[in-house]
Design a protein around this motif. Structure first.
Motif, PDB file in Angstrom:
ATOM      1  N   ILE A 346       0.837  -1.212   0.000  1.00  0.00           N
ATOM      2  CA  ILE A 346       0.000   0.000   0.000  1.00  0.00           C
ATOM      3  C   ILE A 346       0.870   1.260   0.000  1.00  0.00           C
ATOM      4  CG2 ILE A 346      -1.923  -1.137   1.181  1.00  0.00           C
ATOM      5  CD1 ILE A 346      -1.010   0.268   3.783  1.00  0.00           C
ATOM      6  N   SER A 347       0.282   2.357  -0.464  1.00  0.00           N
ATOM      7  CA  SER A 347       0.956   3.639  -0.269  1.00  0.00           C
ATOM      8  C   SER A 347      -0.056   4.636   0.275  1.00  0.00           C
ATOM      9  CB  SER A 347       1.581   4.150  -1.569  1.00  0.00           C
ATOM     10  OG  SER A 347       0.592   4.417  -2.522  1.00  0.00           O
ATOM     11  N   VAL A 348       0.445   5.530   1.102  1.00  0.00           N
ATOM     12  CA  VAL A 348      -0.400   6.571   1.716  1.00  0.00           C
ATOM     13  C   VAL A 348       0.412   7.858   1.785  1.00  0.00           C
ATOM     14  CG1 VAL A 348      -1.769   4.963   3.119  1.00  0.00           C
ATOM     15  CG2 VAL A 348       0.353   5.891   4.056  1.00  0.00           C
ATOM     16  N   ILE A 353       1.527   8.008   7.553  1.00  0.00           N
ATOM     17  CA  ILE A 353       2.119   6.677   7.768  1.00  0.00           C
ATOM     18  C   ILE A 353       1.981   6.207   9.227  1.00  0.00           C
ATOM     19  CG2 ILE A 353       4.310   5.410   7.834  1.00  0.00           C
ATOM     20  CD1 ILE A 353       5.036   6.597   5.214  1.00  0.00           C
ATOM     21  N   PRO A 354       2.309   7.059  10.217  1.00  0.00           N
ATOM     22  CA  PRO A 354       2.184   6.567  11.596  1.00  0.00           C
ATOM     23  C   PRO A 354       0.755   6.131  11.921  1.00  0.00           C
ATOM     24  CG  PRO A 354       3.529   8.548  11.544  1.00  0.00           C
ATOM     25  CD  PRO A 354       2.943   8.394  10.171  1.00  0.00           C
ATOM     26  N   ALA A 355      -0.232   6.923  11.499  1.00  0.00           N
ATOM     27  CA  ALA A 355      -1.625   6.575  11.794  1.00  0.00           C
ATOM     28  C   ALA A 355      -2.012   5.281  11.094  1.00  0.00           C
ATOM     29  CB  ALA A 355      -2.540   7.713  11.347  1.00  0.00           C
ATOM     30  N   VAL A 356      -1.501   5.075   9.888  1.00  0.00           N
ATOM     31  CA  VAL A 356      -1.848   3.858   9.144  1.00  0.00           C
ATOM     32  C   VAL A 356      -1.232   2.635   9.818  1.00  0.00           C
ATOM     33  CG1 VAL A 356      -1.482   2.650   6.954  1.00  0.00           C
ATOM     34  CG2 VAL A 356      -2.236   5.024   6.956  1.00  0.00           C
ATOM     35  N   LEU A 384       4.309   1.057   2.032  1.00  0.00           N
ATOM     36  CA  LEU A 384       4.531   0.038   3.066  1.00  0.00           C
ATOM     37  C   LEU A 384       4.126  -1.339   2.562  1.00  0.00           C
ATOM     38  CD1 LEU A 384       2.975   1.897   6.143  1.00  0.00           C
ATOM     39  CD2 LEU A 384       5.431   1.544   5.703  1.00  0.00           C
ATOM     40  N   HIS A 385       4.978  -2.322   2.802  1.00  0.00           N
ATOM     41  CA  HIS A 385       4.589  -3.711   2.558  1.00  0.00           C
ATOM     42  C   HIS A 385       4.043  -4.246   3.881  1.00  0.00           C
ATOM     43  CE1 HIS A 385       6.297  -3.142  -1.283  1.00  0.00           C
ATOM     44  NE2 HIS A 385       7.540  -3.098  -0.867  1.00  0.00           N
ATOM     45  N   VAL A 386       2.737  -4.415   3.912  1.00  0.00           N
ATOM     46  CA  VAL A 386       2.063  -4.878   5.128  1.00  0.00           C
ATOM     47  C   VAL A 386       1.780  -6.358   4.935  1.00  0.00           C
ATOM     48  CG1 VAL A 386      -0.020  -4.643   6.534  1.00  0.00           C
ATOM     49  CG2 VAL A 386       1.048  -2.605   5.547  1.00  0.00           C
ATOM     50  N   ASN A 387       2.641  -7.184   5.485  1.00  0.00           N
ATOM     51  CA  ASN A 387       2.544  -8.613   5.233  1.00  0.00           C
ATOM     52  C   ASN A 387       2.074  -9.333   6.494  1.00  0.00           C
ATOM     53  OD1 ASN A 387       3.469  -7.933   2.752  1.00  0.00           O
ATOM     54  ND2 ASN A 387       5.592  -8.480   3.166  1.00  0.00           N
ATOM     55  N   VAL A 388       1.125 -10.245   6.296  1.00  0.00           N
ATOM     56  CA  VAL A 388       0.500 -10.903   7.441  1.00  0.00           C
ATOM     57  C   VAL A 388       0.847 -12.381   7.400  1.00  0.00           C
ATOM     58  CG1 VAL A 388      -1.692 -11.321   8.623  1.00  0.00           C
ATOM     59  CG2 VAL A 388      -1.377  -9.208   7.316  1.00  0.00           C
ATOM     60  N   ARG A 389       1.508 -12.860   8.461  1.00  0.00           N
ATOM     61  CA  ARG A 389       1.965 -14.252   8.499  1.00  0.00           C
ATOM     62  C   ARG A 389       1.086 -15.080   9.425  1.00  0.00           C
ATOM     63  NH1 ARG A 389       7.093 -14.481  10.889  1.00  0.00           N
ATOM     64  NH2 ARG A 389       7.400 -16.474   9.900  1.00  0.00           N
ATOM     65  N   PRO A 390       1.010 -16.385   9.164  1.00  0.00           N
ATOM     66  CA  PRO A 390       0.207 -17.243  10.043  1.00  0.00           C
ATOM     67  C   PRO A 390       0.836 -17.314  11.438  1.00  0.00           C
ATOM     68  CG  PRO A 390       1.331 -18.539   8.335  1.00  0.00           C
ATOM     69  CD  PRO A 390       1.635 -17.105   8.052  1.00  0.00           C
ATOM     70  N   PRO A 391       0.072 -17.803  12.419  1.00  0.00           N
ATOM     71  CA  PRO A 391       0.659 -17.975  13.753  1.00  0.00           C
ATOM     72  C   PRO A 391       1.840 -18.950  13.690  1.00  0.00           C
ATOM     73  CG  PRO A 391      -1.727 -18.310  13.799  1.00  0.00           C
ATOM     74  CD  PRO A 391      -1.339 -18.230  12.367  1.00  0.00           C
ATOM     75  N   ALA A 392       2.725 -18.882  14.685  1.00  0.00           N
ATOM     76  CA  ALA A 392       3.891 -19.780  14.735  1.00  0.00           C
ATOM     77  C   ALA A 392       3.427 -21.227  14.633  1.00  0.00           C
ATOM     78  CB  ALA A 392       4.649 -19.548  16.025  1.00  0.00           C
ATOM     79  N   GLY A 393       4.115 -22.000  13.827  1.00  0.00           N
ATOM     80  CA  GLY A 393       3.798 -23.421  13.715  1.00  0.00           C
ATOM     81  C   GLY A 393       2.672 -23.716  12.724  1.00  0.00           C
ATOM     82  N   ARG A 394       2.063 -22.682  12.163  1.00  0.00           N
ATOM     83  CA  ARG A 394       0.979 -22.892  11.182  1.00  0.00           C
ATOM     84  C   ARG A 394       1.457 -22.444   9.812  1.00  0.00           C
ATOM     85  NH1 ARG A 394      -3.804 -21.889  14.000  1.00  0.00           N
ATOM     86  NH2 ARG A 394      -4.997 -22.373  12.115  1.00  0.00           N
ATOM     87  N   SER A 395       0.746 -22.918   8.765  1.00  0.00           N
ATOM     88  CA  SER A 395       1.177 -22.579   7.401  1.00  0.00           C
ATOM     89  C   SER A 395       0.206 -21.561   6.795  1.00  0.00           C
ATOM     90  CB  SER A 395       1.208 -23.833   6.536  1.00  0.00           C
ATOM     91  OG  SER A 395      -0.116 -24.193   6.217  1.00  0.00           O
ATOM     92  N   LEU A 396       0.631 -21.040   5.633  1.00  0.00           N
ATOM     93  CA  LEU A 396      -0.207 -20.082   4.907  1.00  0.00           C
ATOM     94  C   LEU A 396      -1.552 -20.735   4.542  1.00  0.00           C
ATOM     95  CD1 LEU A 396       0.280 -17.184   4.118  1.00  0.00           C
ATOM     96  CD2 LEU A 396       1.187 -17.954   1.932  1.00  0.00           C
ATOM     97  N   ALA A 397      -1.505 -22.034   4.227  1.00  0.00           N
ATOM     98  CA  ALA A 397      -2.737 -22.748   3.855  1.00  0.00           C
ATOM     99  C   ALA A 397      -3.724 -22.739   5.027  1.00  0.00           C
ATOM    100  CB  ALA A 397      -2.413 -24.175   3.446  1.00  0.00           C
ATOM    101  N   ASP A 398      -3.196 -22.759   6.246  1.00  0.00           N
ATOM    102  CA  ASP A 398      -4.074 -22.781   7.426  1.00  0.00           C
ATOM    103  C   ASP A 398      -4.901 -21.506   7.570  1.00  0.00           C
ATOM    104  OD1 ASP A 398      -3.143 -25.278   8.173  1.00  0.00           O
ATOM    105  OD2 ASP A 398      -1.507 -24.455   9.379  1.00  0.00           O
ATOM    106  N   ILE A 399      -4.390 -20.393   6.989  1.00  0.00           N
ATOM    107  CA  ILE A 399      -5.166 -19.140   7.120  1.00  0.00           C
ATOM    108  C   ILE A 399      -5.800 -18.733   5.781  1.00  0.00           C
ATOM    109  CG2 ILE A 399      -3.839 -18.308   9.105  1.00  0.00           C
ATOM    110  CD1 ILE A 399      -2.453 -16.305   7.146  1.00  0.00           C
ATOM    111  N   ALA A 400      -5.853 -19.701   4.850  1.00  0.00           N
ATOM    112  CA  ALA A 400      -6.374 -19.392   3.502  1.00  0.00           C
ATOM    113  C   ALA A 400      -7.798 -18.830   3.573  1.00  0.00           C
ATOM    114  CB  ALA A 400      -6.323 -20.636   2.632  1.00  0.00           C
ATOM    115  N   THR A 416      -8.985   4.547   2.871  1.00  0.00           N
ATOM    116  CA  THR A 416      -9.605   5.580   3.717  1.00  0.00           C
ATOM    117  C   THR A 416      -8.612   6.700   4.016  1.00  0.00           C
ATOM    118  OG1 THR A 416      -9.053   4.423   5.747  1.00  0.00           O
ATOM    119  CG2 THR A 416     -11.247   4.017   4.867  1.00  0.00           C
ATOM    120  N   PHE A 417      -7.307   6.420   3.828  1.00  0.00           N
ATOM    121  CA  PHE A 417      -6.303   7.479   3.996  1.00  0.00           C
ATOM    122  C   PHE A 417      -5.927   8.082   2.625  1.00  0.00           C
ATOM    123  CE2 PHE A 417      -5.960   5.519   8.109  1.00  0.00           C
ATOM    124  CZ  PHE A 417      -5.568   6.551   8.951  1.00  0.00           C
TER     125      PHE A 417
END
Ligand SMILES: Cc1cc2nc3c(=O)[nH]c(=O)nc-3n(C[C@H](O)[C@H](O)[C@H](O)COP(=O)(O)OP(=O)(O)OC[C@H]3O[C@@H](n4cnc5c(N)ncnc54)[C@H](O)[C@@H]3O)c2cc1C
Length: 469
Positions: A346-348, A353-356, A384-400, A416-417
């Motif tokens: 995303i870009s803002v 940036i701090p508020a985002v 900003l590259h806002v990347n969201v990873r699965p919880p520790a021990g879980r895979s990307l497929a688990d949060i598909a 919205t910004f």
């Protein structure tokens, strides 16, 4: 399809066509290894005429075309989609530097030349080609143009669009447009090259380009700065910018989480200190005699004194500078090696940036508890590259099942910004929902109309960028 493959082989030569072997798999799979669909074949043309011949043969057979460069794109734009048969046209054998004009400061290259090769040719001629990103050893000029790639020096030199003076393009019907102009001024009607820059291969295949060169850098000063939060990071950016002006060529932001994931993948790299967040700044000058190290140190001193910065290290040698940049470059590779993430680009406006960042942290903690945030990016560009990873021990497929909701929420927040849901990676297959959601009907209509004019049969890069129908 056998007939088409045979025609392609007899027109372009056996070496130019890969079919019916596992060798096609890397071409069919995107860099993030999330998308894979079989292609009829992979074509590796060596000349513009061969690209044109491929497009004519494909059009006659009603087969669609996926243009491909280094296949480092992060939105799966250069690989096939499910559905109609598609040929991948990879430009890597079109890898000649056609001309370098040191007086006019231009370089004319074929589409398959890598970003790094252009940088090296510029250095050899005592010049600079400024587009630089972690995948530059593989990413090709054609791909970088077609995604309007950004990278780490946009705040000083602009993105790929700012570097392109002229283009050669093969149109969907096989006609060749020679727009390889070297001119700085040329107001003769619509500036058609702009349509292909960031066009993601939907309107034509870029086969060559004239690129702008810049005065060579005579000195760099590079520092890693530790900060406790994103407000302080923006403070570092504004202070160094006020001191260095246009000499500030890079300002990158990295959270401790993103840093840890990157460094786990590159155990030989050492951080000079640990902090909650990091800012990597670089001042570059083409002016001999300008004491850039002193300039940077004098910008950082008050920040250390008033506590905006918790720590700072200025590179003392080219080697130390390269090591700091290697840390930055390992972030995406590290994330992929750790199992990947739900990525956003995303870009803002910089002031927001701090508020985002605060809003993203709250969003993930409240709506997607347990998921891990990795934020890094080109702070000086508001990207900003806002990347969201699965919880520790879980895979990307688990949060598909959560993926679409996460992406919609992060992209909505950027919008919205008054921001963008895709700052530098483009749309490809992976941001099409964003186009449907955030672009106005008028804008989408104009884009679809252009596509119809340039590619009435819908042959080029199906299933990318434009939401159907
Ligand atoms: C580790 C890593 C770091 C990255 N960092 C950045 C960054 O900082 N900034 C940034 O902007 N990007 C970044 N990227 C994304 C990517 O590297 C760029 O988008 C790059 O410009 C893509 O070039 P490519 O040759 O690999 O294109 P590809 O991935 O092969 O293709 C990208 C798109 O362009 C089209 N295309 C390719 N070649 C042509 C052509 N000749 N004519 C017409 N269409 C064509 C494809 O169909 C596709 O839609 C990064 C990627 C990685 C893996």
């Amino acid at each position: 399809m056998k007939d088409l493959i045979n025609q392609l082989r007899s027109t372009l030569g056996d070496k130019a066509v890969i079919a019916d072997t596992p060798d096609t798999t890397p071409f069919e799979t995107d860099w993030r290894r999330l998308h894979h669909h079989k292609a009829v074949c992979v074509v590796l043309p060596e000349t513009t005429d061969q690209v044109a011949a491929t497009l004519r043969l494909a059009a006659a057979a009603g087969v669609k075309i996926v243009p491909q460069g280094g296949n480092t794109g992060l939105v799966a734009g250069g690989v096939p989609v499910a559905g109609a048969p598609q040929i991948i046209v990879n430009l890597r054998r079109m890898n000649k530097i056609r001309a370098l004009d040191a007086t006019g400061d231009t370089i004319t290259v074929e589409a398959g030349v890598t970003l790094q090769e252009v940088q090296e040719a510029a250095v050899e001629a005592g010049r600079l080609f400024p587009v630089s990103l972690a995948a530059e050893g593989t990413a090709q000029i054609g791909g970088a143009i077609s995604t309007n790639a950004g990278g780490i020096q946009v705040l000083a030199y602009g993105s790929m669009r700012a570097q392109v003076l002229g283009l050669e393009v093969v149109l969907a019907d096989g006609r060749i447009w020679n727009g390889l102009r070297v001119l700085r001024k040329d107001n003769t009607g619509f500036d058609l090259k702009q349509l292909f820059i960031g066009g993601e291969g939907l309107l034509g295949i870029v086969t060559a380009a004239v690129l702008r060169l810049h005065p060579a850098a005579t000195a760099h000063a590079t520092a890693m700065v530790g900060v406790s939060n994103i407000y302080a990071a923006v403070g570092v950016f504004k202070t160094v910018q006020a001191k260095a002006g246009q000499s500030l060529t890079a300002c990158e932001f990295i959270t401790a989480n993103a840093m840890a994931v990157g460094l786990a993948h590159a155990p030989t790299l050492r951080l000079p200190f640990t902090a909650a967040n990091y800012v990597l700044v670089e001042i570059t000058t083409p002016t001999p005699g300008l004491a850039v190290e002193e300039l940077l140190a004098s910008a950082l001193e008050p920040l250390l004194e008033d506590g905006t910065a918790s720590d700072a290290v200025v590179a003392q040698s080219e080697r130390e500078r390269a090591d700091l940049w290697r840390i930055r470059e390992t972030l995406s590779d590290g994330e992929l090696a750790a199992g990947g993430s739900v990525k956003h680009d995303i870009s803002v406006p910089i002031a927001d940036i701090p508020a985002v960042v605060a809003a993203v942290e709250t969003l993930i903690a409240q709506r997607f508890a347990g998921l891990r945030l990795n934020i890094f990016g080109h702070l000086g560009d508001g990207n900003l590259h806002v990347n969201v990873r699965p919880p520790a021990g879980r895979s990307l497929a688990d949060i598909a099942s959560q993926k679409n909701a996460i992406t919609a929420a992060v992209e909505n927040l950027a919008m919205t910004f008054a921001g963008s849901f895709s700052a530098e990676h483009g749309i490809g297959q992976m941001r099409i929902e964003g186009m449907a959601m955030h672009k106005s009907a008028v804008e989408l209509d104009m884009m679809r109309a252009l596509k119809k004019i340039f590619d009435p049969m819908g042959l080029l890069n199906p299933g990318k960028m434009l939401p159907g129908p």
